[in-house]
Scaffold this motif. Structure first.
Motif, PDB file in Angstrom:
ATOM      1  N   ARG A  76      -5.133  -7.346  -2.478  1.00 65.64           N
ATOM      2  CA  ARG A  76      -6.728  -6.682  -2.509  1.00 65.64           C
ATOM      3  C   ARG A  76      -6.971  -5.255  -2.814  1.00 65.64           C
ATOM      4  NH1 ARG A  76      -7.412 -10.683   1.878  1.00 65.64           N
ATOM      5  NH2 ARG A  76      -6.571  -8.991   3.323  1.00 65.64           N
ATOM      6  N   GLY A  77      -5.791  -4.647  -2.615  1.00 60.15           N
ATOM      7  CA  GLY A  77      -5.761  -3.198  -2.883  1.00 60.15           C
ATOM      8  C   GLY A  77      -5.917  -2.544  -1.539  1.00 60.15           C
ATOM      9  N   GLU A  78      -5.818  -2.980  -0.421  1.00 61.61           N
ATOM     10  CA  GLU A  78      -6.280  -2.253   0.676  1.00 61.61           C
ATOM     11  C   GLU A  78      -4.920  -1.675   1.028  1.00 61.61           C
ATOM     12  OE1 GLU A  78      -8.452  -4.850   3.759  1.00 61.61           O
ATOM     13  OE2 GLU A  78      -7.170  -6.139   2.612  1.00 61.61           O
ATOM     14  N   LEU A  79      -3.656  -2.104   0.643  1.00 56.11           N
ATOM     15  CA  LEU A  79      -2.530  -1.389   1.015  1.00 56.11           C
ATOM     16  C   LEU A  79      -1.863  -1.014  -0.137  1.00 56.11           C
ATOM     17  CD1 LEU A  79      -1.036  -3.985   3.818  1.00 56.11           C
ATOM     18  CD2 LEU A  79      -2.601  -1.883   4.049  1.00 56.11           C
ATOM     19  N   ALA A  80      -0.836  -0.026  -0.154  1.00 54.35           N
ATOM     20  CA  ALA A  80      -0.226   0.674  -1.306  1.00 54.35           C
ATOM     21  C   ALA A  80       0.809  -0.514  -2.009  1.00 54.35           C
ATOM     22  CB  ALA A  80       0.517   1.806  -0.982  1.00 54.35           C
ATOM     23  N   PRO A  81       0.690  -0.429  -3.211  1.00 54.67           N
ATOM     24  CA  PRO A  81       1.662  -1.420  -3.914  1.00 54.67           C
ATOM     25  C   PRO A  81       2.905  -1.650  -3.419  1.00 54.67           C
ATOM     26  CG  PRO A  81       0.266  -0.002  -5.560  1.00 54.67           C
ATOM     27  CD  PRO A  81       0.323   0.580  -3.970  1.00 54.67           C
ATOM     28  N   GLY A  82       3.549  -0.612  -3.015  1.00 57.26           N
ATOM     29  CA  GLY A  82       5.092  -0.774  -2.546  1.00 57.26           C
ATOM     30  C   GLY A  82       5.251  -1.055  -1.054  1.00 57.26           C
ATOM     31  N   THR A  83       4.137  -1.642  -0.648  1.00 60.07           N
ATOM     32  CA  THR A  83       4.367  -1.889   0.898  1.00 60.07           C
ATOM     33  C   THR A  83       5.155  -3.058   1.075  1.00 60.07           C
ATOM     34  OG1 THR A  83       1.747  -1.096   1.124  1.00 60.07           O
ATOM     35  CG2 THR A  83       2.904  -2.692   3.046  1.00 60.07           C
ATOM     36  N   ASP A  84       6.061  -2.650   1.869  1.00 54.87           N
ATOM     37  CA  ASP A  84       6.925  -3.900   2.339  1.00 54.87           C
ATOM     38  C   ASP A  84       6.617  -4.890   3.578  1.00 54.87           C
ATOM     39  OD1 ASP A  84       9.006  -5.142   3.552  1.00 54.87           O
ATOM     40  OD2 ASP A  84      10.796  -3.950   3.413  1.00 54.87           O
ATOM     41  N   PRO A  85       6.053  -5.842   3.221  1.00 58.66           N
ATOM     42  CA  PRO A  85       5.283  -6.737   4.364  1.00 58.66           C
ATOM     43  C   PRO A  85       6.212  -6.945   5.629  1.00 58.66           C
ATOM     44  CG  PRO A  85       5.264  -7.784   1.988  1.00 58.66           C
ATOM     45  CD  PRO A  85       6.301  -6.713   2.164  1.00 58.66           C
ATOM     46  N   GLY A  86       7.587  -7.340   5.331  1.00 60.96           N
ATOM     47  CA  GLY A  86       8.283  -7.421   6.563  1.00 60.96           C
ATOM     48  C   GLY A  86       8.353  -6.205   7.515  1.00 60.96           C
ATOM     49  N   LEU A  87       8.322  -5.109   6.583  1.00 62.76           N
ATOM     50  CA  LEU A  87       8.722  -4.022   7.467  1.00 62.76           C
ATOM     51  C   LEU A  87       7.417  -3.621   8.563  1.00 62.76           C
ATOM     52  CD1 LEU A  87      10.983  -1.664   7.581  1.00 62.76           C
ATOM     53  CD2 LEU A  87       9.169  -0.180   6.323  1.00 62.76           C
ATOM     54  N   ALA A 121      -2.952   0.452  13.764  1.00 66.11           N
ATOM     55  CA  ALA A 121      -3.529   1.594  12.873  1.00 66.11           C
ATOM     56  C   ALA A 121      -2.330   2.704  12.669  1.00 66.11           C
ATOM     57  CB  ALA A 121      -4.699   2.479  14.076  1.00 66.11           C
ATOM     58  N   LEU A 122      -1.492   2.908  13.403  1.00 63.21           N
ATOM     59  CA  LEU A 122      -0.322   3.475  12.880  1.00 63.21           C
ATOM     60  C   LEU A 122       0.397   3.292  11.711  1.00 63.21           C
ATOM     61  CD1 LEU A 122       1.646   6.252  13.969  1.00 63.21           C
ATOM     62  CD2 LEU A 122       2.995   4.749  14.965  1.00 63.21           C
ATOM     63  N   ALA A 123       0.634   1.871  11.828  1.00 64.87           N
ATOM     64  CA  ALA A 123       1.305   1.226  10.704  1.00 64.87           C
ATOM     65  C   ALA A 123       0.350   1.455   9.367  1.00 64.87           C
ATOM     66  CB  ALA A 123       1.554  -0.032  10.907  1.00 64.87           C
ATOM     67  N   LEU A 124      -0.978   1.330   9.584  1.00 63.83           N
ATOM     68  CA  LEU A 124      -1.668   1.424   8.428  1.00 63.83           C
ATOM     69  C   LEU A 124      -2.093   2.639   7.676  1.00 63.83           C
ATOM     70  CD1 LEU A 124      -4.493  -1.719   9.002  1.00 63.83           C
ATOM     71  CD2 LEU A 124      -2.166  -1.565   7.719  1.00 63.83           C
ATOM     72  N   ALA A 171       4.009 -12.173   7.012  1.00 70.50           N
ATOM     73  CA  ALA A 171       3.991 -11.357   6.100  1.00 70.50           C
ATOM     74  C   ALA A 171       3.155 -11.649   5.042  1.00 70.50           C
ATOM     75  CB  ALA A 171       5.570 -11.321   5.197  1.00 70.50           C
ATOM     76  N   ALA A 172       2.558 -12.932   5.038  1.00 66.78           N
ATOM     77  CA  ALA A 172       1.656 -13.324   4.150  1.00 66.78           C
ATOM     78  C   ALA A 172       0.212 -12.534   4.211  1.00 66.78           C
ATOM     79  CB  ALA A 172       1.291 -14.723   4.168  1.00 66.78           C
ATOM     80  N   MET A 173      -0.039 -11.973   5.443  1.00 66.08           N
ATOM     81  CA  MET A 173      -1.203 -11.353   5.692  1.00 66.08           C
ATOM     82  C   MET A 173      -0.995  -9.857   5.056  1.00 66.08           C
ATOM     83  SD  MET A 173      -1.801 -11.751   9.878  1.00 66.08           S
ATOM     84  CE  MET A 173      -0.276 -11.537  10.415  1.00 66.08           C
ATOM     85  N   VAL A 174       0.274  -9.091   4.947  1.00 65.15           N
ATOM     86  CA  VAL A 174       0.274  -7.972   4.409  1.00 65.15           C
ATOM     87  C   VAL A 174       0.292  -8.161   2.999  1.00 65.15           C
ATOM     88  CG1 VAL A 174       1.744  -6.093   4.147  1.00 65.15           C
ATOM     89  CG2 VAL A 174       1.598  -7.246   6.370  1.00 65.15           C
ATOM     90  N   GLU A 175       0.839  -9.341   2.341  1.00 57.01           N
ATOM     91  CA  GLU A 175       0.905  -9.476   0.904  1.00 57.01           C
ATOM     92  C   GLU A 175      -0.567  -9.518   0.462  1.00 57.01           C
ATOM     93  OE1 GLU A 175       3.602 -12.956   0.761  1.00 57.01           O
ATOM     94  OE2 GLU A 175       5.032 -11.491   1.147  1.00 57.01           O
ATOM     95  N   ARG A 176      -1.395 -10.260   1.255  1.00 54.31           N
ATOM     96  CA  ARG A 176      -2.892 -10.470   0.636  1.00 54.31           C
ATOM     97  C   ARG A 176      -3.544  -9.255   0.624  1.00 54.31           C
ATOM     98  NH1 ARG A 176      -2.792 -15.517   3.712  1.00 54.31           N
ATOM     99  NH2 ARG A 176      -3.763 -14.211   5.495  1.00 54.31           N
ATOM    100  N   PRO A 218      -3.325   3.120   0.805  1.00 49.28           N
ATOM    101  CA  PRO A 218      -2.932   4.078  -0.009  1.00 49.28           C
ATOM    102  C   PRO A 218      -3.268   5.705   0.323  1.00 49.28           C
ATOM    103  CG  PRO A 218      -3.890   2.143  -0.879  1.00 49.28           C
ATOM    104  CD  PRO A 218      -4.037   2.095   0.345  1.00 49.28           C
ATOM    105  N   ARG A 219      -2.562   6.511  -0.124  1.00 48.89           N
ATOM    106  CA  ARG A 219      -2.790   8.101   0.254  1.00 48.89           C
ATOM    107  C   ARG A 219      -3.445   8.649  -1.293  1.00 48.89           C
ATOM    108  NH1 ARG A 219      -1.745  10.984   5.158  1.00 48.89           N
ATOM    109  NH2 ARG A 219      -0.785   9.479   6.505  1.00 48.89           N
ATOM    110  N   THR A 220      -4.863   9.036  -1.054  1.00 49.01           N
ATOM    111  CA  THR A 220      -5.146   9.728  -2.164  1.00 49.01           C
ATOM    112  C   THR A 220      -4.635  10.825  -2.475  1.00 49.01           C
ATOM    113  OG1 THR A 220      -7.056  10.444  -0.942  1.00 49.01           O
ATOM    114  CG2 THR A 220      -7.245   8.520  -2.559  1.00 49.01           C
ATOM    115  N   GLY A 221      -4.042  11.257  -3.724  1.00 50.56           N
ATOM    116  CA  GLY A 221      -3.550  12.423  -3.677  1.00 50.56           C
ATOM    117  C   GLY A 221      -1.950  12.795  -3.120  1.00 50.56           C
TER     118      GLY A 221
END
Lengths: 197, 197
Positions: free
Chosen positions: B144-155, B185-188, B135-140, A193-196
């Motif tokens: 957990r809120g580590e990734l933005a809600p709209g994240t496409d796991p397969g992408l 790191a680039l993808a995250l 993709a299950a790793m990304v979904e988790r 997530p990007r803040t802001g």
């Protein structure tokens, strides 16, 4: 030297027409029949020229095949410079995706990974060279401050091109117009997530 | 049923030993000689079993080859669940990168893109299935809120796996241990500057 000019010009033009006809025939045969079908004899026959003319110009079948690949793809893949990194990337990878979505582009890509003991590995260098040129778009984005200073241009290019190549070669999954912008958005914005933002 | 157990157990164990020997021989031959070399006769000879035993168990050469591929790679690619998305991704793609850096992994990947009219396209589904599981790793991570809600796991999975596959298949470029963490790191995080990060 001057007296030969009037004669040399039409000759050169005729040579260029012959070159285009032979390369177009080679691309056609490569796309439909693969490496095995792309013999000098078959290409010459399809282009309506003598086999000896092909050998005179390209020396080897290998040179002919590589020339056909290069001419076709270089014309289809210019490196844009719009002043906006996202726009540049979307144009470049949009063109690459269109190329790879077509039967001919897929055939040309598959050709690059086909085992063939009669060709050396210049086919591989071909793709590497194209992607290295694309890194310039990222470098300009870093210079303009759009991208973080430590950005690795080649890595970013690979993270968008890799999935396209892998889909064609490995999974056989097709794509729609949203894939390229989504891959670019992920590489630029990241999944955290990007803040802001 | 009970009286047959003492006899059935050793039989089953012997059957399993035979299966392992045949699959190991098949993987070996596929890795060294490619699809063309992987005939039932060659595999049976190398495993020291009768050709008829191989046909009895696998029915077709195709089943044997797919079973060999699957067994080998499934064991090498577990899906981690550490509670941290970056850690999960680094473990999974670290294992994939190690696999693909080896001669056998590369041979198995090349095998998946080799033209062969005697095999159908289940080889392709194989890789798609593996990446879908990842993709299950990304979904988790999203849960957990580590990734933005709209994240496409397969992408996200494709943006890391694609470059690895493309390097093996297309550019032939090798890599060091930093490639996978840098792709992740680039993808995250993305290439655009993060304020306050």
């Amino acid at each position: 030297m001057k007296p030969s000019q009037p004669a040399a010009q039409p000759l050169r033009r005729r040579g260029e027409r012959m070159r285009q006809a032979v390369l177009a025939a080679a691309v056609d045969i490569l796309a439909t029949e693969g490496l095995a079908g792309a013999t000098v004899a078959a290409v010459a026959r399809s282009a309506g020229v003598h086999e000896t003319s092909v050998y005179r110009r390209w020396k080897t079948r290998e040179n002919l095949i590589l020339d056909a690949l290069t001419t076709e793809l270089d014309a289809a893949l210019p490196i844009p410079d719009t002043g906006d990194v996202r726009e540049d990337l979307e144009r470049f990878f949009g063109a690459l995706a269109s190329l790879l979505a077509g039967a001919q582009g897929q055939a040309l890509l598959r050709l690059s990974v086909e085992r063939d003991d009669t060709l050396d590995d210049r086919r591989r260098a071909y793709w590497t060279d194209r992607l290295e040129r694309a890194a310039a778009m990222v470098e300009r984005g870093v210079d303009r401050g759009e991208l973080a200073p430590g950005t690795d241009p080649g890595l970013l290019i690979e993270s968008v091109s890799g999935p396209l190549f892998a889909r064609v070669l490995l999974s056989g999954t097709s794509w729609d117009d949203t894939l390229v912008p989504r891959l670019i958005a992920l590489a630029l914005d990241g999944a955290r997530p990007r803040t802001g933002a």
